[in-house]
Design a protein around this motif. Structure first.
Motif, PDB file in Angstrom:
ATOM      1  N   ARG A   1       0.839  -1.211   0.000  1.00  0.00           N
ATOM      2  CA  ARG A   1       0.000   0.000   0.000  1.00  0.00           C
ATOM      3  C   ARG A   1       0.870   1.255   0.000  1.00  0.00           C
ATOM      4  O   ARG A   1       1.773   1.407   0.819  1.00  0.00           O
ATOM      5  N   GLU A   2       0.603   2.152  -0.940  1.00  0.00           N
ATOM      6  CA  GLU A   2       1.333   3.417  -1.006  1.00  0.00           C
ATOM      7  C   GLU A   2       0.816   4.358   0.081  1.00  0.00           C
ATOM      8  O   GLU A   2      -0.387   4.551   0.240  1.00  0.00           O
ATOM      9  N   THR A   3       1.745   4.922   0.833  1.00  0.00           N
ATOM     10  CA  THR A   3       1.386   5.870   1.889  1.00  0.00           C
ATOM     11  C   THR A   3       2.183   7.158   1.722  1.00  0.00           C
ATOM     12  O   THR A   3       3.263   7.154   1.113  1.00  0.00           O
ATOM     13  N   GLU A   4       1.628   8.231   2.269  1.00  0.00           N
ATOM     14  CA  GLU A   4       2.268   9.537   2.192  1.00  0.00           C
ATOM     15  C   GLU A   4       2.288  10.184   3.568  1.00  0.00           C
ATOM     16  O   GLU A   4       1.425   9.921   4.404  1.00  0.00           O
TER      17      GLU A   4
ATOM     18  N   ARG B   1       6.762  12.688   1.955  1.00  0.00           N
ATOM     19  CA  ARG B   1       7.538  11.442   1.990  1.00  0.00           C
ATOM     20  C   ARG B   1       6.603  10.301   1.605  1.00  0.00           C
ATOM     21  O   ARG B   1       5.494  10.191   2.116  1.00  0.00           O
ATOM     22  N   ARG B   2       7.062   9.426   0.715  1.00  0.00           N
ATOM     23  CA  ARG B   2       6.248   8.305   0.238  1.00  0.00           C
ATOM     24  C   ARG B   2       6.962   6.985   0.512  1.00  0.00           C
ATOM     25  O   ARG B   2       8.177   6.886   0.361  1.00  0.00           O
TER      26      ARG B   2
ATOM     27  N   SER C   1       5.493   7.272   7.701  1.00  0.00           N
ATOM     28  CA  SER C   1       5.706   7.979   8.955  1.00  0.00           C
ATOM     29  C   SER C   1       6.914   7.458   9.715  1.00  0.00           C
ATOM     30  O   SER C   1       7.675   8.236  10.301  1.00  0.00           O
ATOM     31  N   PHE C   2       7.099   6.122   9.712  1.00  0.00           N
ATOM     32  CA  PHE C   2       8.195   5.497  10.454  1.00  0.00           C
ATOM     33  C   PHE C   2       8.749   4.332   9.651  1.00  0.00           C
ATOM     34  O   PHE C   2       7.974   3.529   9.120  1.00  0.00           O
TER      35      PHE C   2
END
Length: 203
Positions: free
Chosen positions: A58-61, A79-80, A109-110
């Motif tokens: 899953r792509e997250t930003e 940040r991706r 995020s982390f």
């Protein structure tokens, strides 16, 4: 000479309240100190965690502020990264008390987002069981700004006292046509003559 009094021992709550840190002008008790509090008070307690959902594709930003060397100023950046997880923790105090906590994290995020989610889930469960609840910012309800809160409906007002209604019929003007007599005839708009029935004579 009066004997010197020994200071009273600090209660667990007071002792761990001194371990709080300040986050956004609020006191916050980190999860590691909630764990110490729990282990001291409930040595027979247990903590179980499980991954409820994990999606490594899953792509997250995540938006953050960083220094741009080209423009030489701080700018908002994105940040991706791929990865999303939901972890649930179940805490039992060994005396019948049970609480659960759930936390989600994303890779943007982390880098260790799975471990962060597990720690957050444990912290929520401990706070729900009463360990550092008053210092758990994650349990606070996030209220919208005052100008975005829904306004309360107005209170119903008592209806005004009813007054007798008076109906007035318009007075015919001098230019208005007079109504036909009871024994006469009247013409309708379609041109047909209509005769009214004769009125009975008064005795």
């Amino acid at each position: 000479m009066e004997p010197k009094q020994e200071p009273k021992p600090l209660t667990l709550e007071t002792r761990f309240a001194n371990k709080c840190i300040v986050v956004q002008d609020r006191r916050y008790l980190p999860v590691q100190w909630r764990l110490v509090w729990f282990r001291e008070l409930c040595p027979q307690g247990t903590i179980e965690t499980e991954i409820v959902h994990l999606d490594l594709d899953r792509e997250t930003e995540e938006e953050y502020y960083g220094y741009n060397r080209d423009t030489r100023r701080t700018e908002k950046m994105v940040r991706r990264a791929k990865g999303f997880v939901i972890v649930r923790a179940v805490v039992k105090d060994g005396r019948g008390g049970v609480a659960t906590g759930t936390k989600s994290e994303k890779a943007a995020s982390f880098p260790d987002f799975i471990e962060k989610a597990e720690t957050g889930a444990i912290g929520r469960a401990l706070a729900a069981l009463g360990f550092g609840t008053q210092f758990a910012l994650e349990l606070e309800e996030q209220l919208p700004p005052p100008n975005q809160r829904p306004s309360s409906p107005p209170l119903p007002s008592s209806p005004p006292a009813s007054s007798p209604s008076v109906t007035t019929s318009p007075q015919p003007s001098s230019s208005s046509p007079q109504p036909p007599s009871s024994s006469g005839s009247a013409h309708s708009h379609d041109g047909h003559e209509r005769r009214s029935a004769p009125q009975p004579s008064q005795p």
